[in-house]
Design an enzyme around this catalytic site. Structure first.
Site: not given
Ligand code: ADP
Length: 458
Positions: A116, A200, A292
């Site tokens: 990522k 982040e 996917r």
């Molecule tokens: P994973 O691959 O574990 O699902 P993601 O990066 O897709 O992780 O993040 C999962 C969820 O976390 C997202 O759908 C969002 O709701 C929340 N999220 C991720 N990054 C952020 C961020 N920088 N700020 C706020 N919420 C976030």
């Protein structure tokens, strides 16, 4: 076109792929665990092969057994579905080196997007907005603290190998950063064998917006609109819709363009999803790309009329996309509810068991995806999602009314489900007016459960 495809999955997505193959005149081989011997996909596939015992590690994640089964049954392709091996670059590579078409992107694309932090760097290079944060992998918690001061608290520590919401911790101020770093790292190490973290800024009260992409091997790439997946519990989606009501047409166009740029950056092939978070001012930031098919793909199918699984199979067979960008128009509004075998009043604990009576809703604009049947066993070994209800109507409010009727009619006896919980959400004022962000469920779950209990008593 392929003559025979091996389905390396189970449950509703196995049925979805199987039906699509049947429509395309392709024979199917379902690879199943001994636990799933009596499952619906096993009964409906052209052929079936047991690839191991109940635990997923010994069956649905058993790469060598799957490759051997594909060869033995002379399958030309493998569809991985979602979950299990669907984002495993090594498995895609094994398919490639054994001359079996992998119905998905190449191992190189899965690898590029699976890390990522590298994906984030690549996006930045290609002008896709990313959440402010670290430039690379963090050396230690002290570096995390320095960067957090720069971007401003609160911040999110994230595992570069992360998935399923694991390996992620929030720090609201400097006193929390060391602890957040260490626990995110420990969780990432045990879940993914890789404790590398990046940082982040935490976007507060965001919407989760994602864009569906299709790309073929000829370099054609299109987007199929966006989905709003802000209704999440513990980072797990519960309900998804398309289009996202919060976006203006101008913002919608901008986010679609950014998603296309993201997919172009990796020369993406197959179905994929570019995920963004949207802040309160509707600025959007890339968070990751899923390489996917996703659980929520039917809402996109409803508003575009495109069969995404069919396109995935055609693309893997080397055919051109069946659609140009100008063919894609979003019509009406679609909502999907995920039906889980779980008890919301007992902290959503899974509730496996035998289905003693089952009735699915139907009617105009109502679609069910499920592998349940009267007398089916819901296994404790796998994910608790047992069905999806998808409705499609001209507008969002009509879709909500349709979902109410569908959930009211749906009857699953013998196991506990979240059907009532979802039904109550359909009457929640904030949900109806679209006043929801990713924190909605966390904030409202207890009240919704209490409301349900009270109405049962009266
Ligand atoms: P994973 O691959 O574990 O699902 P993601 O990066 O897709 O992780 O993040 C999962 C969820 O976390 C997202 O759908 C969002 O709701 C929340 N999220 C991720 N990054 C952020 C961020 N920088 N700020 C706020 N919420 C976030």
């Amino acid at each position: 076109m392929f003559r025979k495809v091996l389905i390396a999955n189970r449950g509703e997505i196995a049925m979805r792929i199987l039906r699509c193959c049947q429509e395309m005149g392709i024979d199917t081989v379902i690879a199943f665990s001994s636990e799933d011997r009596d499952s619906l996909p096993v009964q409906f596939a052209t052929e079936s092969v047991c690839i191991g015992p109940a635990p997923a590690a010994a069956s649905y994640l058993n790469q060598d057994a799957l490759i051997a089964a594909a060869k033995e049954y002379q399958c030309e392709a493998i569809h991985p579905g979602y979950g299990f091996l669907s984002e495993n670059a090594d498995f895609a590579e094994k398919c490639e080196s054994n001359g079996i078409a992998y119905i998905g992107p190449s191992s190189r694309m899965i690898r590029d997007m699976g890390d990522k932090q590298s994906a984030r760097a690549l996006m930045k290079k290609h002008g896709v907005p990313v959440v402010p944060g670290s430039e690379g992998i963090l050396k230690d918690w002290k570096e995390a603290a320095q960067i957090a001061e720069k971007v401003g608290y609160p911040v999110l520590l994230k595992a570069t190998a992360g998935g399923g919401g694991r390996g992620m911790r929030t720090a609201f101020d400097a006193s929390e950063i060391q602890n957040a770093y260490e626990s995110a790292q420990a969780e990432a190490l045990s879940a993914f064998g890789d404790g590398s973290l990046y940082l982040e800024k935490l976007i507060q009260h965001p919407h989760h917006i994602e864009v569906q992409i299709l790309g073929d091997t000829k370099g054609n790439l299109i987007q199929l609109g966006e989905r709003d997946c802000s209704m999440q519990r513990r980072n797990q989606k519960l309900l998804e819709e398309s289009p996202a009501r919060i976006l203006t047409q101008k913002q919608r166009d901008a986010i679609h363009k950014a998603a296309l740029r993201a997919a172009k950056a990796v020369h993406y092939v197959s179905a994929g999803t570019v995920e963004f978070v949207l802040d309160r001012e509707n600025n959007f930031y890339f968070i990751e790309m899923n390489t996917r098919i996703q659980v929520e793909h039917p809402v996109t199918e409803a508003v575009t009329g495109v069969d995404l699984i069919r396109e995935q199979i055609r693309i893997a067979a080397g055919l051109s996309l069946g659609y140009k960008q100008s063919d894609i128009h979003l019509t009406g509004h679609a909502i999907e509810c995920r039906i889980n075998a779980e008890n919301p009043a007992r902290n959503f604990s899974p509730c496996p068991g035998r289905v003693s009576f089952l009735h699915f809703p139907g009617g105009n604009g109502v679609r069910i995806e499920s592998a349940l049947y009267n007398g089916a066993m819901v296994s404790p070994y796998y994910d608790s999602m047992v069905a999806k209800v998808i409705v499609h109507a001209p507008g969002r409010l009509e879709a909500i009314r349709k979902m109410r009727v569908a959930l009211e009619e749906m009857t699953v006896e013998g196991i506990d489900t979240n059907i009532d919980f979802l039904y109550l959400i359909m009457y929640n004022n904030d949900f109806i007016t679209g006043n929801v962000d990713t924190g909605f469920l966390e904030k409202n779950t207890d009240a919704i459960i209490r409301w349900g209990e009270e109405s049962r008593r009266t």
